[in-house]
Design a protein around this motif. Structure first.
Motif, PDB file in Angstrom:
ATOM      1  N   GLN A 150     -34.394   0.730  20.097  1.00  0.00           N
ATOM      2  CA  GLN A 150     -34.806   2.583  21.219  1.00  0.00           C
ATOM      3  C   GLN A 150     -34.810   3.411  20.027  1.00  0.00           C
ATOM      4  N   TYR A 151     -36.487   3.763  20.446  1.00  0.00           N
ATOM      5  CA  TYR A 151     -37.053   4.620  19.622  1.00  0.00           C
ATOM      6  C   TYR A 151     -36.465   5.831  19.601  1.00  0.00           C
ATOM      7  N   ALA A 152     -35.752   6.669  18.045  1.00  0.00           N
ATOM      8  CA  ALA A 152     -34.592   7.429  18.334  1.00  0.00           C
ATOM      9  C   ALA A 152     -35.855   8.746  17.788  1.00  0.00           C
ATOM     10  N   GLY A 153     -36.827   8.778  17.204  1.00  0.00           N
ATOM     11  CA  GLY A 153     -37.699   9.928  16.767  1.00  0.00           C
ATOM     12  C   GLY A 153     -38.672   9.989  15.565  1.00  0.00           C
ATOM     13  N   GLU A 185     -39.211   9.740  23.743  1.00  0.00           N
ATOM     14  CA  GLU A 185     -37.877   9.829  22.434  1.00  0.00           C
ATOM     15  C   GLU A 185     -36.860   8.813  23.483  1.00  0.00           C
ATOM     16  N   GLY A 186     -36.151   7.589  23.208  1.00  0.00           N
ATOM     17  CA  GLY A 186     -35.443   6.836  23.812  1.00  0.00           C
ATOM     18  C   GLY A 186     -36.148   6.038  24.689  1.00  0.00           C
ATOM     19  N   GLY A 187     -37.224   5.844  24.352  1.00  0.00           N
ATOM     20  CA  GLY A 187     -38.045   4.766  24.893  1.00  0.00           C
ATOM     21  C   GLY A 187     -38.010   3.856  24.092  1.00  0.00           C
ATOM     22  N   LYS A 188     -38.519   2.116  24.218  1.00  0.00           N
ATOM     23  CA  LYS A 188     -38.556   0.738  23.447  1.00  0.00           C
ATOM     24  C   LYS A 188     -39.037   1.050  22.124  1.00  0.00           C
ATOM     25  N   LYS A 189     -38.697   0.471  20.789  1.00  0.00           N
ATOM     26  CA  LYS A 189     -38.854   0.490  19.727  1.00  0.00           C
ATOM     27  C   LYS A 189     -39.756  -0.660  19.999  1.00  0.00           C
ATOM     28  N   GLN A 190     -40.176  -1.740  20.598  1.00  0.00           N
ATOM     29  CA  GLN A 190     -40.690  -2.697  20.877  1.00  0.00           C
ATOM     30  C   GLN A 190     -42.381  -1.582  21.272  1.00  0.00           C
ATOM     31  N   LYS A 191     -42.547  -0.478  22.051  1.00  0.00           N
ATOM     32  CA  LYS A 191     -43.550   0.095  22.178  1.00  0.00           C
ATOM     33  C   LYS A 191     -44.261   0.722  21.057  1.00  0.00           C
ATOM     34  N   PRO A 202     -53.199  12.033   2.976  1.00  0.00           N
ATOM     35  CA  PRO A 202     -52.030  10.857   1.751  1.00  0.00           C
ATOM     36  C   PRO A 202     -50.087  11.215   1.550  1.00  0.00           C
ATOM     37  N   GLN A 203     -50.676  12.414   1.300  1.00  0.00           N
ATOM     38  CA  GLN A 203     -49.012  13.123   0.587  1.00  0.00           C
ATOM     39  C   GLN A 203     -48.168  13.203   1.373  1.00  0.00           C
ATOM     40  N   THR A 204     -48.718  13.237   2.803  1.00  0.00           N
ATOM     41  CA  THR A 204     -47.677  13.585   3.918  1.00  0.00           C
ATOM     42  C   THR A 204     -47.159  12.158   4.990  1.00  0.00           C
ATOM     43  N   TRP A 205     -46.371  11.427   4.673  1.00  0.00           N
ATOM     44  CA  TRP A 205     -45.262  10.124   5.226  1.00  0.00           C
ATOM     45  C   TRP A 205     -44.609  10.192   6.943  1.00  0.00           C
ATOM     46  N   LEU A 206     -44.848   9.927   7.708  1.00  0.00           N
ATOM     47  CA  LEU A 206     -44.687   9.605   8.598  1.00  0.00           C
ATOM     48  C   LEU A 206     -43.369   8.666   8.866  1.00  0.00           C
ATOM     49  N   VAL A 207     -41.492   9.307   9.012  1.00  0.00           N
ATOM     50  CA  VAL A 207     -40.871   8.675   9.124  1.00  0.00           C
ATOM     51  C   VAL A 207     -40.520   8.444  10.854  1.00  0.00           C
ATOM     52  N   ILE A 208     -40.280   7.474  11.271  1.00  0.00           N
ATOM     53  CA  ILE A 208     -39.322   7.084  12.576  1.00  0.00           C
ATOM     54  C   ILE A 208     -38.468   6.088  12.099  1.00  0.00           C
ATOM     55  N   LEU A 209     -37.205   6.515  13.670  1.00  0.00           N
ATOM     56  CA  LEU A 209     -36.052   6.967  13.427  1.00  0.00           C
ATOM     57  C   LEU A 209     -36.079   5.732  14.713  1.00  0.00           C
ATOM     58  N   TYR A 210     -35.086   4.771  14.114  1.00  0.00           N
ATOM     59  CA  TYR A 210     -34.721   3.554  15.781  1.00  0.00           C
ATOM     60  C   TYR A 210     -33.658   3.233  15.743  1.00  0.00           C
ATOM     61  N   GLU A 211     -33.169   4.003  16.642  1.00  0.00           N
ATOM     62  CA  GLU A 211     -31.442   3.038  16.875  1.00  0.00           C
ATOM     63  C   GLU A 211     -31.780   1.754  17.983  1.00  0.00           C
ATOM     64  N   GLY A 212     -30.982   0.474  17.045  1.00  0.00           N
ATOM     65  CA  GLY A 212     -31.213  -0.932  17.901  1.00  0.00           C
ATOM     66  C   GLY A 212     -32.517  -1.002  18.056  1.00  0.00           C
ATOM     67  N   VAL A 241     -21.949   9.242  14.908  1.00  0.00           N
ATOM     68  CA  VAL A 241     -20.406   8.301  14.528  1.00  0.00           C
ATOM     69  C   VAL A 241     -20.975   6.795  15.210  1.00  0.00           C
ATOM     70  N   GLY A 242     -20.821   6.090  14.580  1.00  0.00           N
ATOM     71  CA  GLY A 242     -20.915   4.952  15.275  1.00  0.00           C
ATOM     72  C   GLY A 242     -22.542   4.438  15.182  1.00  0.00           C
ATOM     73  N   ALA A 243     -23.659   4.876  15.974  1.00  0.00           N
ATOM     74  CA  ALA A 243     -24.609   4.493  15.626  1.00  0.00           C
ATOM     75  C   ALA A 243     -25.418   4.658  14.046  1.00  0.00           C
ATOM     76  N   THR A 244     -25.749   3.366  13.712  1.00  0.00           N
ATOM     77  CA  THR A 244     -26.918   3.309  12.282  1.00  0.00           C
ATOM     78  C   THR A 244     -28.050   3.411  13.056  1.00  0.00           C
ATOM     79  N   ALA A 245     -29.210   3.955  12.538  1.00  0.00           N
ATOM     80  CA  ALA A 245     -30.346   4.244  12.792  1.00  0.00           C
ATOM     81  C   ALA A 245     -31.007   3.583  11.607  1.00  0.00           C
ATOM     82  N   GLN A 246     -32.142   3.081  11.731  1.00  0.00           N
ATOM     83  CA  GLN A 246     -32.980   2.114  11.029  1.00  0.00           C
ATOM     84  C   GLN A 246     -34.605   2.819  11.075  1.00  0.00           C
ATOM     85  N   ARG A 247     -34.905   3.539   9.709  1.00  0.00           N
ATOM     86  CA  ARG A 247     -36.197   4.045   9.103  1.00  0.00           C
ATOM     87  C   ARG A 247     -37.510   3.504   8.762  1.00  0.00           C
ATOM     88  N   GLU A 248     -38.615   3.919   8.633  1.00  0.00           N
ATOM     89  CA  GLU A 248     -40.015   3.492   8.869  1.00  0.00           C
ATOM     90  C   GLU A 248     -41.009   4.390   8.489  1.00  0.00           C
TER      91      GLU A 248
END
Length: 130
Positions: A121-124, A69-75, A109-119, A94-101
């Motif tokens: 950075q990979y957030a989890g 966590e905290g690694g590069k989004k690109q990786k 198939p019923q289980t999905w992995l949701v990735i969280l990014y802050e800017g 507060v002050g940080a918007t996170a994007q999710r994929e």
């Protein structure tokens, strides 16, 4: 009457037995609390479908787990490729918007992995049962 050698043996057995019971208890507890492991996604529809054929393999999942966590989004994106879809952004703190994929698992198939990014950075991640 002294039993100096048997006391350490008994205490080791008690510790081992207690550890096993604790592990079993934790596993049972986690299964009874599905909200701890995942969140039902009925209120989380895709905002934008990116790649309708996307599926995440076991190999990709294993490689993702090596990225801290905290690694590069690109990786992360190099490992996972295009997501099935993007979910609505959230404000995690507060002050940080996170994007999710979201990525459906190829082997579950019923289980999905949701990735969280802050800017950039990979957030989890978390698992989402649909």
């Amino acid at each position: 009457m002294e039993y100096p050698k048997s006391e350490p043996l008994i205490s080791k057995r008690l510790m081992a037995g207690g550890a096993v019971l604790l592990a079993v208890g934790l596993l049972l507890d986690l299964h009874s609390l599905p909200s701890f492991l995942s969140k039902k996604s009925s209120g989380e529809p895709c905002q934008e479908v990116v790649q309708s054929q996307a599926k995440l393999s076991r190999q990709q999942l294993a490689r993702l787990l090596t990225v801290p966590e905290g690694g590069k989004k690109q990786k992360v994106q190099e490992i996972l490729k295009d997501p099935y879809c993007k979910l609505a952004d959230l404000q995690v703190r507060v002050g940080a918007t996170a994007q999710r994929e979201a990525y459906p698992l190829e082997f579950e198939p019923q289980t999905w992995l949701v990735i969280l990014y802050e800017g950039e950075q990979y957030a989890g991640y978390r698992f989402n049962i649909r």
